[in-house]
Write an enzyme that holds these catalytic residues in place. Structure first.
Site, PDB file in Angstrom:
ATOM      1  N   ARG A 100      -3.216   6.870   0.372  1.00 38.38           N
ATOM      2  CA  ARG A 100      -3.716   8.160   0.885  1.00 38.38           C
ATOM      3  C   ARG A 100      -2.837   8.868   1.904  1.00 38.38           C
ATOM      4  O   ARG A 100      -3.068  10.015   2.211  1.00 38.38           O
ATOM      5  CB  ARG A 100      -5.109   7.941   1.503  1.00 38.38           C
ATOM      6  CG  ARG A 100      -6.183   7.785   0.461  1.00 38.38           C
ATOM      7  CD  ARG A 100      -7.473   7.304   1.084  1.00 38.38           C
ATOM      8  NE  ARG A 100      -7.308   5.924   1.531  1.00 38.38           N
ATOM      9  CZ  ARG A 100      -8.282   5.198   2.078  1.00 38.38           C
ATOM     10  NH1 ARG A 100      -9.460   5.728   2.284  1.00 38.38           N
ATOM     11  NH2 ARG A 100      -8.054   3.959   2.445  1.00 38.38           N
TER      12      ARG A 100
ATOM     13  N   TYR B 139     -15.034 -11.651  -1.014  1.00 36.55           N
ATOM     14  CA  TYR B 139     -15.645 -10.353  -1.349  1.00 36.55           C
ATOM     15  C   TYR B 139     -16.928 -10.547  -2.144  1.00 36.55           C
ATOM     16  O   TYR B 139     -17.924  -9.871  -1.925  1.00 36.55           O
ATOM     17  CB  TYR B 139     -14.685  -9.490  -2.178  1.00 36.55           C
ATOM     18  CG  TYR B 139     -13.896  -8.513  -1.360  1.00 36.55           C
ATOM     19  CD1 TYR B 139     -14.535  -7.457  -0.709  1.00 36.55           C
ATOM     20  CD2 TYR B 139     -12.522  -8.640  -1.214  1.00 36.55           C
ATOM     21  CE1 TYR B 139     -13.813  -6.570   0.058  1.00 36.55           C
ATOM     22  CE2 TYR B 139     -11.794  -7.754  -0.444  1.00 36.55           C
ATOM     23  CZ  TYR B 139     -12.445  -6.724   0.190  1.00 36.55           C
ATOM     24  OH  TYR B 139     -11.742  -5.849   0.959  1.00 36.55           O
TER      25      TYR B 139
ATOM     26  N   ARG C  63      -6.158  11.831  -6.623  1.00 36.39           N
ATOM     27  CA  ARG C  63      -7.467  11.217  -6.436  1.00 36.39           C
ATOM     28  C   ARG C  63      -8.573  12.256  -6.604  1.00 36.39           C
ATOM     29  O   ARG C  63      -9.614  11.983  -7.211  1.00 36.39           O
ATOM     30  CB  ARG C  63      -7.563  10.586  -5.051  1.00 36.39           C
ATOM     31  CG  ARG C  63      -8.763   9.705  -4.857  1.00 36.39           C
ATOM     32  CD  ARG C  63      -8.838   9.253  -3.416  1.00 36.39           C
ATOM     33  NE  ARG C  63      -9.879   8.299  -3.169  1.00 36.39           N
ATOM     34  CZ  ARG C  63     -11.172   8.571  -3.153  1.00 36.39           C
ATOM     35  NH1 ARG C  63     -11.594   9.795  -3.425  1.00 36.39           N
ATOM     36  NH2 ARG C  63     -12.059   7.623  -2.884  1.00 36.39           N
TER      37      ARG C  63
ATOM     38  N   ARG D  71       0.818  -1.215   0.000  1.00 34.96           N
ATOM     39  CA  ARG D  71       0.000   0.000   0.000  1.00 34.96           C
ATOM     40  C   ARG D  71       0.859   1.274   0.000  1.00 34.96           C
ATOM     41  O   ARG D  71       0.483   2.286   0.588  1.00 34.96           O
ATOM     42  CB  ARG D  71      -0.939   0.039   1.220  1.00 34.96           C
ATOM     43  CG  ARG D  71      -2.116  -0.912   1.127  1.00 34.96           C
ATOM     44  CD  ARG D  71      -3.239  -0.329   0.285  1.00 34.96           C
ATOM     45  NE  ARG D  71      -4.311  -1.290   0.105  1.00 34.96           N
ATOM     46  CZ  ARG D  71      -5.439  -1.282   0.805  1.00 34.96           C
ATOM     47  NH1 ARG D  71      -5.647  -0.366   1.698  1.00 34.96           N
ATOM     48  NH2 ARG D  71      -6.347  -2.188   0.572  1.00 34.96           N
TER      49      ARG D  71
ATOM     50  N   ASP E 245      -6.301  -2.224  -7.938  1.00 38.24           N
ATOM     51  CA  ASP E 245      -6.915  -2.878  -6.779  1.00 38.24           C
ATOM     52  C   ASP E 245      -7.118  -4.355  -7.088  1.00 38.24           C
ATOM     53  O   ASP E 245      -7.137  -4.744  -8.260  1.00 38.24           O
ATOM     54  CB  ASP E 245      -8.250  -2.228  -6.417  1.00 38.24           C
ATOM     55  CG  ASP E 245      -8.647  -2.590  -4.993  1.00 38.24           C
ATOM     56  OD1 ASP E 245      -8.088  -2.010  -4.051  1.00 38.24           O
ATOM     57  OD2 ASP E 245      -9.488  -3.495  -4.804  1.00 38.24           O
TER      58      ASP E 245
HETATM   59  O1  CP3 Z   1       0.101  -1.538  -2.562  1.00 32.83           O
HETATM   60  C1  CP3 Z   1      -0.148  -0.581  -3.323  1.00 32.83           C
HETATM   61  O2  CP3 Z   1       0.170   0.593  -3.074  1.00 32.83           O
HETATM   62  C2  CP3 Z   1      -0.777  -0.876  -4.662  1.00 32.83           C
HETATM   63  C3  CP3 Z   1      -2.174  -0.647  -4.793  1.00 32.83           C
HETATM   64  C4  CP3 Z   1      -3.164  -1.490  -4.012  1.00 32.83           C
HETATM   65  C5  CP3 Z   1      -4.396  -0.968  -3.540  1.00 32.83           C
HETATM   66  N1  CP3 Z   1      -5.121  -1.992  -3.032  1.00 32.83           N
HETATM   67  C6  CP3 Z   1      -4.799   0.422  -3.647  1.00 32.83           C
HETATM   68  C7  CP3 Z   1      -5.991   0.891  -2.917  1.00 32.83           C
HETATM   69  C8  CP3 Z   1      -3.133  -2.849  -3.693  1.00 32.83           C
HETATM   70  C9  CP3 Z   1      -2.024  -3.867  -3.908  1.00 32.83           C
HETATM   71  C10 CP3 Z   1      -4.393  -3.150  -3.089  1.00 32.83           C
HETATM   72  C11 CP3 Z   1      -4.767  -4.512  -2.683  1.00 32.83           C
HETATM   73  C12 CP3 Z   1      -6.021  -4.725  -1.957  1.00 32.83           C
HETATM   74  N2  CP3 Z   1      -7.227  -4.100  -2.118  1.00 32.83           N
HETATM   75  C13 CP3 Z   1      -6.192  -5.735  -0.991  1.00 32.83           C
HETATM   76  C14 CP3 Z   1      -5.147  -6.753  -0.595  1.00 32.83           C
HETATM   77  C15 CP3 Z   1      -4.140  -6.202   0.306  1.00 32.83           C
HETATM   78  C16 CP3 Z   1      -4.607  -5.926   1.691  1.00 32.83           C
HETATM   79  O3  CP3 Z   1      -4.526  -4.753   2.075  1.00 32.83           O
HETATM   80  O4  CP3 Z   1      -4.991  -6.873   2.378  1.00 32.83           O
HETATM   81  C17 CP3 Z   1      -7.516  -5.665  -0.530  1.00 32.83           C
HETATM   82  C18 CP3 Z   1      -8.157  -6.554   0.530  1.00 32.83           C
HETATM   83  C19 CP3 Z   1      -8.167  -4.633  -1.259  1.00 32.83           C
HETATM   84  C20 CP3 Z   1      -9.587  -4.234  -1.203  1.00 32.83           C
HETATM   85  C21 CP3 Z   1      -9.751  -2.827  -0.875  1.00 32.83           C
HETATM   86  N3  CP3 Z   1      -9.443  -1.788  -1.737  1.00 32.83           N
HETATM   87  C22 CP3 Z   1     -10.242  -2.249   0.313  1.00 32.83           C
HETATM   88  C23 CP3 Z   1     -10.656  -3.043   1.530  1.00 32.83           C
HETATM   89  C24 CP3 Z   1     -10.234  -0.861   0.131  1.00 32.83           C
HETATM   90  C25 CP3 Z   1     -10.776   0.189   1.044  1.00 32.83           C
HETATM   91  C26 CP3 Z   1      -9.799   0.559   2.069  1.00 32.83           C
HETATM   92  C27 CP3 Z   1     -10.146   1.868   2.679  1.00 32.83           C
HETATM   93  O5  CP3 Z   1      -9.495   2.128   3.685  1.00 32.83           O
HETATM   94  O6  CP3 Z   1     -10.950   2.642   2.132  1.00 32.83           O
HETATM   95  C28 CP3 Z   1      -9.695  -0.589  -1.130  1.00 32.83           C
HETATM   96  C29 CP3 Z   1      -9.460   0.739  -1.730  1.00 32.83           C
HETATM   97  C30 CP3 Z   1      -8.045   1.070  -2.045  1.00 32.83           C
HETATM   98  N4  CP3 Z   1      -7.178   0.245  -2.702  1.00 32.83           N
HETATM   99  C31 CP3 Z   1      -7.390   2.312  -1.810  1.00 32.83           C
HETATM  100  C32 CP3 Z   1      -6.117   2.200  -2.371  1.00 32.83           C
HETATM  101  C33 CP3 Z   1      -5.047   3.256  -2.430  1.00 32.83           C
HETATM  102  C34 CP3 Z   1      -8.006   3.523  -1.161  1.00 32.83           C
HETATM  103  C35 CP3 Z   1      -8.824   4.200  -2.199  1.00 32.83           C
HETATM  104  C36 CP3 Z   1      -9.062   5.653  -1.971  1.00 32.83           C
HETATM  105  O7  CP3 Z   1     -10.073   5.951  -1.331  1.00 32.83           O
HETATM  106  O8  CP3 Z   1      -8.259   6.469  -2.460  1.00 32.83           O
END
Ligand code: CP3
Length: 348
Positions: free
Chosen positions: A30, A152, A39, A26, A76
């Site tokens: 943000r 999911y 964003r 990650r 994602d």
């Molecule tokens: O690692 C990185 O920087 C690369 C990008 C990446 C994102 N998500 C960006 C993202 C990666 C590799 C993921 C993987 C991901 N997404 C996982 C597996 C890894 C983990 O953390 O267990 C999972 C379970 C997700 C599903 C997901 N996507 C969730 C639960 C959320 C919401 C989280 C939240 O706090 O709002 C996301 C959104 C997401 N994916 C964001 C980012 C940067 C936030 C989006 C935003 O509002 O800008």
């Protein structure tokens, strides 16, 4: 052609390294104001990850700001699911929410066949990053693991107990396996597209498999991962297998045949090394919460991990799970600098 800085790739293959490579799960997120600005420009998270130009910018921010040794593309794990007819959106403060979660075995039959062209933009992002960075550092592509994606699709959103997923799994084990197999076939095409587009490595994220018993993990979650890894068309590109909660599966996880295991902080790095290395490399495993503590504490924890691993290659420094939005960029940068500084010392 290998990137100019190939420390990360050498560590994945247990080849000689001068210092421990570092990148952070990650890292494109943000906690950086530059990310929040991009964003804002995009309008929503979904528009953001589908906008190739902005997604390339977001992907390379951690190189500019943190100077990490590998770029994970900004995307994602849910992105390929739209192609098979799963509609979802990201709700502010709630995360992903599906319009049409899977409720019965009949719903699985209604899924559309995966069309890899629907995810062409992900390949374009990989090409864009390699172009923009002039092959300076490796690019990591990724996908969610079948169990995590199936969870999911069935829960329809995040969950604390995976009640719906497990009820489905126990009531309809055969249909659940069919669903996992459909997802595995989708991910083979999706990850092959990423490799063909220039990904130097791919990571499979099984964020939720740790909620399964070892018996159920072996029966349900592991076989589709083995299938994916077996069917990837690659020359040199390593596969990284991340399982949150891997401690319960550490004695047999290497049967997934990944090149690298990404481990969380619930397992001591020495134990991970003893169980997994040198058959595979190990990535991890700082508790991300350490980043809320002061710099002295961060340094102490980094030192513990690096000293525990020792002088051998085969270790990639990372967190045990992702960075959080409220983390301080300055401390994240301190972490990366500290890994570089201390890993030279451990090796000298
Ligand atoms: O690692 C990185 O920087 C690369 C990008 C990446 C994102 N998500 C960006 C993202 C990666 C590799 C993921 C993987 C991901 N997404 C996982 C597996 C890894 C983990 O953390 O267990 C999972 C379970 C997700 C599903 C997901 N996507 C969730 C639960 C959320 C919401 C989280 C939240 O706090 O709002 C996301 C959104 C997401 N994916 C964001 C980012 C940067 C936030 C989006 C935003 O509002 O800008």
């Amino acid at each position: 052609m290998n990137p100019k800085n190939d420390l990360f790739l050498r560590a994945c293959k247990n080849q000689k390294i001068e210092r421990t490579p570092v990148w952070l799960m990650r890292q494109a997120g943000r906690y950086m104001k530059e990310y929040r600005e991009l964003r804002e420009k995009a309008g929503s998270f979904k528009k953001f990850y589908k906008n190739v130009e902005l997604a390339v910018e977001a992907s390379i921010l951690p190189k500019k700001i943190l100077d990490i040794d590998a770029i994970i593309i900004f995307s994602d794990i849910l992105t390929p699911l739209e192609s098979i007819g799963m509609n979802f959106d990201f709700k502010e403060g709630e995360g992903p929410v599906f319009e049409n979660p899977i409720k019965s075995p009949e719903d699985i039959k209604r899924l559309k066949p995966f069309n890899v062209e629907d995810t062409d933009y992900v390949g374009q992002i990989i090409k864009g990053v390699n172009q923009k960075l002039n092959r300076e550092i490796p690019v990591i592509g990724f996908a969610g693991a079948p169990f995590t994606l199936a969870a999911y699709m069935i829960e329809g959103k995040g969950s604390k107990d995976f009640k719906k997923t497990k009820t489905f799994m126990y009531n309809h084990p055969q249909a659940f396996k069919e669903l996992l197999d459909i997802i595995a076939d989708m991910l083979i095409d999706y990850l092959n597209l990423q490799i063909q587009s220039g990904a130097d490595a791919v990571q499979i994220f099984d964020s939720w498999a740790g909620y399964l018993s070892p018996k159920d993990y072996k029966e349900f979650a592991l076989p589709p991962i083995q299938k994916i890894i077996k069917n990837l068309k690659r020359d040199y590109q390593p596969v990284i297998h991340f399982t949150k909660g891997v401690a319960g599966f550490i004695d047999f996880i290497s049967s997934s045949n990944a090149d690298v295991y990404s481990v969380d902080w619930m397992v001591d790095i020495k134990d991970a090394k003893a169980k997994l290395y040198p058959k595979a490399a190990v990535q991890g495993n700082l508790d991300p919460t350490v980043l809320y503590a002061d710099k002295e504490a961060i340094k102490k924890e980094v030192d513990y991990i690096l000293q525990s691993w020792g002088k051998d290659s085969g270790h990639i420094f990372n967190l045990g799970h992702g960075l959080m939005p409220d983390m301080d960029v300055e401390k994240v940068k301190f972490l990366v600098d500290t890994v570089k500084e201390l890993s030279f010392k451990v090796r000298s």
